[in-house]
Design a protein around this motif. Structure first.
Motif, PDB file in Angstrom:
ATOM      1  N   LEU A  12       0.813  -1.206   0.000  1.00 45.90           N
ATOM      2  CA  LEU A  12       0.000   0.000   0.000  1.00 45.90           C
ATOM      3  C   LEU A  12       0.851   1.261   0.000  1.00 45.90           C
ATOM      4  CD1 LEU A  12      -2.936   0.965   0.086  1.00 45.90           C
ATOM      5  CD2 LEU A  12      -2.837   0.851   2.572  1.00 45.90           C
ATOM      6  N   THR A  13       1.969   1.233   0.707  1.00 45.19           N
ATOM      7  CA  THR A  13       2.823   2.427   0.792  1.00 45.19           C
ATOM      8  C   THR A  13       3.970   2.391  -0.205  1.00 45.19           C
ATOM      9  OG1 THR A  13       4.166   1.377   2.517  1.00 45.19           O
ATOM     10  CG2 THR A  13       2.305   2.733   3.243  1.00 45.19           C
ATOM     11  N   GLU A  14       4.030   1.312  -1.030  1.00 42.79           N
ATOM     12  CA  GLU A  14       5.094   1.146  -2.008  1.00 42.79           C
ATOM     13  C   GLU A  14       6.466   1.209  -1.346  1.00 42.79           C
ATOM     14  OE1 GLU A  14       4.379   4.037  -5.038  1.00 42.79           O
ATOM     15  OE2 GLU A  14       2.600   3.010  -5.792  1.00 42.79           O
ATOM     16  N   ALA A  15       6.545   0.587  -0.159  1.00 46.57           N
ATOM     17  CA  ALA A  15       7.798   0.563   0.596  1.00 46.57           C
ATOM     18  C   ALA A  15       8.660  -0.606   0.132  1.00 46.57           C
ATOM     19  CB  ALA A  15       7.502   0.446   2.093  1.00 46.57           C
ATOM     20  N   ALA A  16       9.923  -0.593   0.575  1.00 42.34           N
ATOM     21  CA  ALA A  16      10.820  -1.705   0.253  1.00 42.34           C
ATOM     22  C   ALA A  16      10.645  -2.867   1.216  1.00 42.34           C
ATOM     23  CB  ALA A  16      12.273  -1.222   0.282  1.00 42.34           C
ATOM     24  N   GLY A  17       9.977  -2.625   2.328  1.00 42.38           N
ATOM     25  CA  GLY A  17       9.741  -3.672   3.300  1.00 42.38           C
ATOM     26  C   GLY A  17       8.813  -3.168   4.381  1.00 42.38           C
ATOM     27  N   ALA A  18       8.323  -4.098   5.190  1.00 37.11           N
ATOM     28  CA  ALA A  18       7.448  -3.733   6.304  1.00 37.11           C
ATOM     29  C   ALA A  18       7.678  -4.727   7.427  1.00 37.11           C
ATOM     30  CB  ALA A  18       5.991  -3.725   5.874  1.00 37.11           C
ATOM     31  N   ALA A  19       7.363  -4.298   8.631  1.00 33.56           N
ATOM     32  CA  ALA A  19       7.503  -5.182   9.783  1.00 33.56           C
ATOM     33  C   ALA A  19       6.440  -4.852  10.809  1.00 33.56           C
ATOM     34  CB  ALA A  19       8.893  -5.038  10.398  1.00 33.56           C
ATOM     35  N   LEU A  20       5.977  -5.876  11.468  1.00 30.88           N
ATOM     36  CA  LEU A  20       5.106  -5.693  12.622  1.00 30.88           C
ATOM     37  C   LEU A  20       5.855  -6.235  13.821  1.00 30.88           C
ATOM     38  CD1 LEU A  20       1.303  -6.228  12.743  1.00 30.88           C
ATOM     39  CD2 LEU A  20       2.731  -6.839  14.687  1.00 30.88           C
ATOM     40  N   GLU A  21       6.148  -5.338  14.763  1.00 28.14           N
ATOM     41  CA  GLU A  21       6.911  -5.712  15.946  1.00 28.14           C
ATOM     42  C   GLU A  21       5.999  -5.667  17.162  1.00 28.14           C
ATOM     43  OE1 GLU A  21      10.478  -3.375  16.436  1.00 28.14           O
ATOM     44  OE2 GLU A  21      10.540  -2.959  14.290  1.00 28.14           O
ATOM     45  N   LEU A  22       6.156  -6.643  18.031  1.00 26.82           N
ATOM     46  CA  LEU A  22       5.427  -6.657  19.296  1.00 26.82           C
ATOM     47  C   LEU A  22       6.381  -6.364  20.438  1.00 26.82           C
ATOM     48  CD1 LEU A  22       3.019  -9.711  18.883  1.00 26.82           C
ATOM     49  CD2 LEU A  22       2.580  -7.295  18.419  1.00 26.82           C
ATOM     50  N   ALA A  23       5.881  -5.607  21.416  1.00 27.49           N
ATOM     51  CA  ALA A  23       6.665  -5.302  22.607  1.00 27.49           C
ATOM     52  C   ALA A  23       6.586  -6.485  23.557  1.00 27.49           C
ATOM     53  CB  ALA A  23       6.133  -4.041  23.273  1.00 27.49           C
ATOM     54  N   GLU A  24       7.727  -7.125  23.805  1.00 24.37           N
ATOM     55  CA  GLU A  24       7.781  -8.289  24.675  1.00 24.37           C
ATOM     56  C   GLU A  24       8.860  -8.052  25.726  1.00 24.37           C
ATOM     57  OE1 GLU A  24       8.022 -11.923  22.429  1.00 24.37           O
ATOM     58  OE2 GLU A  24       6.568 -11.218  20.935  1.00 24.37           O
ATOM     59  N   GLY A  25       8.410  -7.674  26.907  1.00 25.18           N
ATOM     60  CA  GLY A  25       9.361  -7.327  27.955  1.00 25.18           C
ATOM     61  C   GLY A  25      10.159  -6.100  27.576  1.00 25.18           C
ATOM     62  N   GLU A  26      11.460  -6.224  27.634  1.00 21.26           N
ATOM     63  CA  GLU A  26      12.336  -5.099  27.309  1.00 21.26           C
ATOM     64  C   GLU A  26      12.776  -5.114  25.855  1.00 21.26           C
ATOM     65  OE1 GLU A  26      12.951  -2.584  29.424  1.00 21.26           O
ATOM     66  OE2 GLU A  26      11.493  -3.644  30.657  1.00 21.26           O
ATOM     67  N   GLU A  27      12.122  -5.939  25.045  1.00 19.16           N
ATOM     68  CA  GLU A  27      12.523  -6.063  23.650  1.00 19.16           C
ATOM     69  C   GLU A  27      11.355  -5.806  22.702  1.00 19.16           C
ATOM     70  OE1 GLU A  27      16.000  -9.431  23.742  1.00 19.16           O
ATOM     71  OE2 GLU A  27      13.941 -10.138  23.992  1.00 19.16           O
ATOM     72  N   MET A  28      11.714  -5.445  21.483  1.00 16.29           N
ATOM     73  CA  MET A  28      10.770  -5.393  20.376  1.00 16.29           C
ATOM     74  C   MET A  28      11.117  -6.566  19.466  1.00 16.29           C
ATOM     75  SD  MET A  28       8.935  -2.730  21.080  1.00 16.29           S
ATOM     76  CE  MET A  28       7.982  -2.702  19.551  1.00 16.29           C
ATOM     77  N   VAL A  29      10.109  -7.355  19.110  1.00 18.20           N
ATOM     78  CA  VAL A  29      10.345  -8.582  18.363  1.00 18.20           C
ATOM     79  C   VAL A  29       9.622  -8.525  17.023  1.00 18.20           C
ATOM     80  CG1 VAL A  29      10.262 -11.093  18.413  1.00 18.20           C
ATOM     81  CG2 VAL A  29      10.474  -9.819  20.555  1.00 18.20           C
ATOM     82  N   TYR A  30      10.351  -8.778  15.938  1.00 18.43           N
ATOM     83  CA  TYR A  30       9.761  -8.831  14.608  1.00 18.43           C
ATOM     84  C   TYR A  30       8.892 -10.092  14.501  1.00 18.43           C
ATOM     85  CZ  TYR A  30      12.723  -5.190  12.440  1.00 18.43           C
ATOM     86  OH  TYR A  30      13.326  -4.002  12.089  1.00 18.43           O
ATOM     87  N   ARG A  31       7.576  -9.926  14.540  1.00 19.86           N
ATOM     88  CA  ARG A  31       6.666 -11.057  14.448  1.00 19.86           C
ATOM     89  C   ARG A  31       6.103 -11.245  13.037  1.00 19.86           C
ATOM     90  NH1 ARG A  31       8.457 -14.327  17.968  1.00 19.86           N
ATOM     91  NH2 ARG A  31       8.201 -13.698  20.143  1.00 19.86           N
ATOM     92  N   ALA A  32       6.271 -10.263  12.187  1.00 20.65           N
ATOM     93  CA  ALA A  32       5.963 -10.388  10.762  1.00 20.65           C
ATOM     94  C   ALA A  32       6.908  -9.452  10.037  1.00 20.65           C
ATOM     95  CB  ALA A  32       4.513 -10.042  10.466  1.00 20.65           C
TER      96      ALA A  32
END
Length: 349
Positions: A52-72
């Protein structure tokens, strides 16, 4: 160029051209098609956000404790699926902390980003949107580019609008998942024998009726082995009910170790067990299996300073030869089981 934070209220929806608004509507439709599977929702979101945004990539990150984790992750971020970055010192973590959208025009000059993580992904600019559940940011959706200054206000507003859809879809999927897990837990507790961990009478009856329908439809046989533990009263009288419970658990373990994965072993109550034999080709072979099973579970059982012989009597019947329904089959199995029990008593005498 310096990093540019932006607010969801600074650029109105009217800054989006009609074709982009139509694309957002199609995005909503595609997310709805993902249903209530949370994993499917977030994976589809990443792909659609990139397109949709014609980006080179995308990521969905979830906040898990003290980290951000790439879940998609898609596009240039695809190989980073599962990547963990520290919330502190990353733009995603800052987005979650502030609960506000952020953008980075050049990761090489932006002090808020995790520069090494950006380099490992291969991005130079990005737009990051918070995803909130119950008013609390739980993750971010971000689009990425290999070029500095790649995103215009149109892409930023686009991401802002779709992030609201994404958060709602994730909340619905999360609620559904929790309800499903709760229902599964209730079912497990309602159909599990607490002493042995096996299925209970309710599970056995349920599996039997399912198996009977299938056997009738496919013209197949179905077997039942009814099992009664020998000498439980003697163990209880000698060492108490804790010893009897240990004996029952031991018998359950011995039986389970001798069965196929397709068979169902359940404790019907007291010292009585049953096996649903999912596949029976030869009724006589099934009956011989019952005799062999009784021989193989027999063996000494020690509790504290006493040793008992652990044994069981088993009667095997087969649908349709021995009965057309559960009541008839259990009646015949009971007769066969007590015939073996009498034989065991006669042998001891």
């Amino acid at each position: 160029m310096s990093p540019v934070p932006f607010s969801s209220t600074t650029e109105g929806d009217d800054s989006l051209p009609p074709e982009r608004l139509l694309s957002i509507i199609r995005f909503q439709t595609e997310i709805a098609k993902a249903g209530l599977d949370l994993g499917e929702v977030i994976e589809r979101v990443a792909h659609l956000a990139q397109d949709l945004t014609e980006a080179a990539g995308a990521a969905l990150e979830l906040a898990e404790g003290e980290e951000m984790v790439y879940r998609a992750a898609t596009g240039i971020a695809a190989k980073q699926l599962g990547l963990r970055i520290r919330r502190q010192g990353s733009l995603s973590g800052l987005c979650v902390e502030q609960g506000a959208p952020l953008s980075c025009e050049d990761s090489e000059t932006d002090p808020r980003v995790d520069r090494e993580a950006c380099r490992s992904v291969g991005l130079r600019s990005m737009v990051v949107m918070p995803l909130t559940h119950g008013g609390i940011p739980v993750g971010v959706l971000k689009v990425l580019s290999e070029r500095p200054n790649a995103f215009t206000p149109v892409e930023r507003n686009t991401l802002r609008l779709i992030s609201e859809v994404v958060a709602a879809a994730m909340a619905n999927a999360t609620l559904y998942t929790a309800q499903v897990e709760e229902a599964r837990d209730l079912f497990a507790r309602a159909t599990q024998d607490s002493l042995t961990g096996l299925g209970n009478r309710a599970l056995f009856y349920d599996r039997f009726h399912q198996g009977l329908k299938l056997a009738r439809r496919q013209g197949r046989r179905l077997g039942i082995a009814l099992i009664d533990m020998d000498g439980l009263k003697r163990i209880n009288d000698s060492c108490g009910h804790q010893a009897g419970d240990t004996a029952l658990r031991t018998l359950a373990q011995r039986l389970q170790a001798l069965l196929r994965e397709s068979d169902t072993l359940a404790r019907l109550g007291g010292d009585e067990f049953a096996i649903l034999l999912a596949t029976v080709n030869d009724p006589e072979a099934a009956r011989r299996f019952g005799v062999q099973l009784a021989e193989r579970v027999r063996g000494d059982f020690a509790y504290e300073d006493q040793v008992f012989e652990l044994a069981a009597s088993i009667g095997v019947v087969v649908f349709p030869e021995d009965g057309a329904d559960l009541e008839a089959l259990l009646r015949e199995a009971d007769l066969a089981m007590y015939a073996m029990k009498r034989a065991h008593h006669a042998a001891r005498d």
